[in-house]
Design an enzyme around this catalytic site. Structure first.
Site, PDB file in Angstrom:
ATOM      1  N   CYS A  84       0.855  -1.194   0.000  1.00  0.00           N
ATOM      2  CA  CYS A  84       0.000   0.000   0.000  1.00  0.00           C
ATOM      3  C   CYS A  84       0.887   1.240   0.000  1.00  0.00           C
ATOM      4  O   CYS A  84       2.088   1.169   0.269  1.00  0.00           O
ATOM      5  CB  CYS A  84      -0.865   0.045   1.250  1.00  0.00           C
ATOM      6  N   GLY A 119      -0.657   0.614  -4.990  1.00  0.00           N
ATOM      7  CA  GLY A 119      -1.936  -0.041  -4.771  1.00  0.00           C
ATOM      8  C   GLY A 119      -3.024   0.650  -5.538  1.00  0.00           C
ATOM      9  O   GLY A 119      -3.098   1.882  -5.553  1.00  0.00           O
ATOM     10  N   ASN A 123       0.624   0.328   5.964  1.00  0.00           N
ATOM     11  CA  ASN A 123       1.385  -0.370   4.926  1.00  0.00           C
ATOM     12  C   ASN A 123       2.196  -1.453   5.616  1.00  0.00           C
ATOM     13  O   ASN A 123       3.008  -1.148   6.494  1.00  0.00           O
ATOM     14  CB  ASN A 123       2.304   0.619   4.198  1.00  0.00           C
ATOM     15  N   GLY A 124       1.982  -2.719   5.193  1.00  0.00           N
ATOM     16  CA  GLY A 124       2.690  -3.841   5.820  1.00  0.00           C
ATOM     17  C   GLY A 124       1.703  -4.933   6.182  1.00  0.00           C
ATOM     18  O   GLY A 124       0.518  -4.842   5.872  1.00  0.00           O
ATOM     19  N   TYR A 176      11.881  -4.009  -7.148  1.00  0.00           N
ATOM     20  CA  TYR A 176      10.694  -3.872  -7.988  1.00  0.00           C
ATOM     21  C   TYR A 176       9.736  -2.771  -7.571  1.00  0.00           C
ATOM     22  O   TYR A 176       9.242  -2.024  -8.403  1.00  0.00           O
ATOM     23  CB  TYR A 176       9.928  -5.211  -7.984  1.00  0.00           C
TER      24      TYR A 176
END
Ligand code: SF4
Length: 463
Positions: A2, A28, A102-103, A243
């Site tokens: 995210c 996201g 996020n995570g 990436y």
């Protein structure tokens, strides 16, 4: 995976949150939301889809106040549904709070079972909601202390932004898996998953939020910083460099573009090829291909064109769309490829199906040889810290040798960057998580943890 953005003390807080999320859209695309505060109440707007679709002008106008946090979601825990769109907002004994995460929390399943057995009612299937329940049940009467109290109970990966009526609170887990940076714009403090969001709104990058740090940013005051967690070795996600992050971001203190270029240079040293052209798989393969070309002396050429109006293959959540996407999004330039020996540089091979299709495209466009070079080691293990890698049974490198993979994708030769080469490119191994390449997890999960985490998995990933 995210993207999160927050701002404290700016009259255009919601507008800047919108722009910040726009810059983080690559992290996201399933859902997005913003919660703002005018110091008397919180306002929230959430929806399914991309930032520009979810936020027409009138919705942003409803988000009043000089404080805001926002979230753009790709589900790694919990299904793709509006109930799981963040930020989540609750009222509790100390006021109102909303959270953007996020995570992935590795002990979320156990905590949820415990909370439900004690009467908590969950509204989503997201691991993030566990944190809100823990905050609401904390005996501390003010938000920052209740937040710290809750975070001491969770394990795994979290970069968080929370908003109360009077402040934005940022927190990063002690290992620092996911990025989070602090910036400054026109006297306001802002936070973002990646610095590219600061560039868009004209904010100055100040520094990374440190692993294990909690920052309370209230308008008109300097941010207050705490380090409430026990010191722990850092394990920043190395795959962000490979990436995920945008190449124009500065992440974990380094330029993503330059790190990726160095990966390509290391790759050329480890796996040279007799070839005519170096051709990247766009977009994330471009910096590594430039590095490979520079190191090897083989000319760089754009031999594959990406249709930017199709979502990134890796983050499309539905298998049916994924297969469709590969066909529509890349097209070789026959006039460049025909009769040439190609070094095709890509950032990773997950299932192998995409690589096989690209190699086939090159051959059909007349390439004499296709030497595939991958700018990271073979992906052999799943991620439990916020990246949607498939189950190992679907990871081609978990079940095949490099030679078997080469045969499967029909490449002339295949070379992966070694873990040593990857860590050299990131200027040293210390402080990184490399679990998807080694299977050694910095936050260990036992069989029960993994079973419990299945509660939060997307339906498409259950088996
Ligand atoms: Fe990143 Fe891989 Fe570690 Fe997940 S397992 S945090 S993707 S390095």
């Amino acid at each position: 995976m995210c993207g999160i953005f927050g701002i404290s003390g700016h009259p255009e807080a919601a507008n800047l949150a919108y722009l910040g999320l726009y810059a983080l859209q690559h992290r996201g695309q399933e859902s997005t939301g913003i919660v703002s505060s005018d110091h008397s109440t919180l306002y929230d707007e959430r929806g399914m889809g991309q930032v520009a679709d979810v936020f027409p002008r009138e919705k942003i106008r409803r988000l009043r106040g000089d404080l805001a946090i926002g979230h753009t979601r790709y589900s790694t825990a919990g299904s793709s549904a509006l109930a799981n769109a963040q930020p989540f907002r609750i009222g509790y004994h100390a006021g109102e709070i909303a959270i953007a995460h996020n995570g992935n929390l590795t002990n979320a399943g156990r905590l949820r079972n415990e909370l439900e057995s004690e009467g908590s009612i969950f509204r989503s299937s997201s691991d993030t909601e566990v944190i809100l329940h823990l905050i609401a049940r904390s005996s501390w009467r003010n938000s920052p202390d209740a937040v710290v109290d809750a975070l001491k109970r969770v394990e795994g990966a979290f970069s968080l932004l929370m908003i109360t009526r009077d402040a934005v609170i940022a927190a990063r887990d002690p290992r620092g898996f996911r990025p989070l940076s602090l910036g400054r714009v026109e006297g306001a403090w802002c936070f973002a998953s990646e610095s590219c969001a600061f560039d868009l709104i004209g904010a100055e990058f100040v520094r990374d939020v440190e692993p294990g740090e909690v920052i309370v940013a209230a308008p008109g005051k300097d941010p207050e910083s705490f380090h409430p967690f026990a010191p722990t070795p850092e394990h920043r996600c190395i795959f962000e460099y490979v990436y995920f992050a945008r190449p124009d971001s500065k992440l974990f203190g380094r330029s993503v573009h330059l790190v990726r270029k160095r990966m390509g240079q290391e790759l050329a040293k480890e796996h040279p090829a007799e070839a005519d052209l170096v051709v990247p798989v766009p977009d994330s393969g471009v910096p590594a291909a430039l590095g490979y070309s520079e190191q090897s002396g083989i000319p760089f050429e754009v031999g594959l064109i990406r249709n930017h109006y199709v979502g990134r293959t890796f983050i499309e959540p539905q298998q049916s769309i994924r297969h469709f996407g590969v066909k529509v999004k890349l097209n070789p330039v026959r006039e460049v490829i025909e009769g040439k020996r190609i070094v095709m540089v890509d950032d990773s091979i997950v299932r192998g199906t995409t690589s096989k299709k690209i190699v086939t495209m090159f051959k059909e466009a007349g390439a004499r040889e296709v030497h595939v070079r991958i700018s990271c080691p073979p992906t052999i293990a799943s991620c439990y810290y916020g990246i949607d890698t498939p189950d190992p049974s679907e990871l081609i490198a978990a079940n095949n040798t490099v030679e078997q993979i080469r045969r499967y994708i029909r490449a002339t030769s295949l070379g992966y960057l070694s873990l040593e080469g990857l860590t050299r490119a990131t200027s040293g191994a210390a402080g990184f998580c490399t679990a998807c390449y080694t299977g050694t997890y910095p936050v260990p999960l036992d069989a029960e943890d993994r079973e419990q985490l299945r509660l939060f998995e997307k339906p498409a990933r259950r088996r």
